[in-house]
Motif scaffolding. Structure first.
Motif, PDB file in Angstrom:
ATOM      1  N   GLN A 137       0.843  -1.206   0.000  1.00  0.00           N
ATOM      2  CA  GLN A 137       0.000   0.000   0.000  1.00  0.00           C
ATOM      3  C   GLN A 137       0.878   1.256   0.000  1.00  0.00           C
ATOM      4  O   GLN A 137       0.596   2.221  -0.717  1.00  0.00           O
ATOM      5  CB  GLN A 137      -0.915   0.000   1.225  1.00  0.00           C
ATOM      6  N   PHE A 138       1.941   1.212   0.796  1.00  0.00           N
ATOM      7  CA  PHE A 138       2.882   2.327   0.831  1.00  0.00           C
ATOM      8  C   PHE A 138       3.491   2.555  -0.554  1.00  0.00           C
ATOM      9  O   PHE A 138       3.614   3.699  -1.007  1.00  0.00           O
ATOM     10  CB  PHE A 138       3.974   2.059   1.871  1.00  0.00           C
ATOM     11  N   ARG A 155       2.179   1.873  -3.460  1.00  0.00           N
ATOM     12  CA  ARG A 155       1.176   2.482  -4.346  1.00  0.00           C
ATOM     13  C   ARG A 155       1.041   3.981  -4.075  1.00  0.00           C
ATOM     14  O   ARG A 155       0.989   4.785  -5.009  1.00  0.00           O
ATOM     15  CB  ARG A 155      -0.172   1.781  -4.184  1.00  0.00           C
ATOM     16  N   ARG A 156       1.012   4.343  -2.789  1.00  0.00           N
ATOM     17  CA  ARG A 156       0.884   5.772  -2.444  1.00  0.00           C
ATOM     18  C   ARG A 156       2.091   6.554  -2.954  1.00  0.00           C
ATOM     19  O   ARG A 156       1.950   7.629  -3.541  1.00  0.00           O
ATOM     20  CB  ARG A 156       0.768   5.940  -0.926  1.00  0.00           C
ATOM     21  N   LEU A 214       1.994   6.930  -6.784  1.00  0.00           N
ATOM     22  CA  LEU A 214       1.085   8.013  -7.209  1.00  0.00           C
ATOM     23  C   LEU A 214       1.700   9.380  -6.909  1.00  0.00           C
ATOM     24  O   LEU A 214       1.612  10.307  -7.725  1.00  0.00           O
ATOM     25  CB  LEU A 214      -0.273   7.870  -6.512  1.00  0.00           C
ATOM     26  N   SER A 215       2.338   9.487  -5.760  1.00  0.00           N
ATOM     27  CA  SER A 215       2.976  10.742  -5.380  1.00  0.00           C
ATOM     28  C   SER A 215       4.095  11.093  -6.362  1.00  0.00           C
ATOM     29  O   SER A 215       4.264  12.256  -6.740  1.00  0.00           O
ATOM     30  CB  SER A 215       3.519  10.626  -3.959  1.00  0.00           C
TER      31      SER A 215
END
Length: 159
Positions: free
Chosen positions: A8-9, A11-12, A15-16
């Motif tokens: 999840q980290f 993916r974040r 995107l960032s």
């Protein structure tokens, strides 16, 4: 769970990174080179974080596989332990001496039965066997003597 949190980290951060790259382009177009450079440095740092995160995920997955394999090994060892216990219990019930005694009794019983069968069948001696073969030969010789065939011609058929 930790692996899922790390993904999840990732993916974040991914995107960032896309947003920051687009923002750096915009800053360059607006003539803010220093801010764009600072944003690209931040982006580079986050890419390094992603690499480290990927290594941590690989380590976690390897550890999970090792744990699963160790659990399988433990089950195999437990099965072997139970099997050995069963064999030991069977060995306590059946000793080598007991098996040898049973085999000996079985052989004695078979020999005794053979003797009974011979008595009941009226077992023949070798002399009796020879006499039987001579009689068989005599009978065979008798069958070999064929009757004479008449030498006169056969009568013709009368209708």
């Amino acid at each position: 769970q930790q692996r899922d949190k790390l993904k999840q980290f990732q993916r974040r951060v991914g995107l960032s990174l896309q947003r920051e790259r687009a923002l750096a382009r915009q800053l360059l177009q607006d003539g803010k080179r220093e801010k764009a450079l600072l944003l690209l440095k931040k982006k580079r740092y986050q890419e390094q974080l992603l690499d480290r995160t990927e290594n941590q995920i690989s380590n976690l997955e390897r550890m999970v596989q090792d744990i699963e394999f160790t659990q399988i090994e433990m089950k195999v060892i437990e099965g072997l332990k139970i099997g050995n216990e069963c064999l030991n219990k069977m060995h306590q019930v059946m000793s080598i001496e007991e098996v040898e005694r049973i085999i000996g009794e079985t052989q004695d019983a078979v020999e005794y039965q053979r003797q009974i069968d011979e008595l009941l069948a009226g077992s023949l001696t070798e002399e009796d066997e020879d006499a039987i073969l001579e009689e068989l030969n005599a009978i065979t010789q008798e069958q070999m003597e064929l009757p004479e065939v008449p030498s006169e011609p056969l009568p013709e058929k009368i209708p």
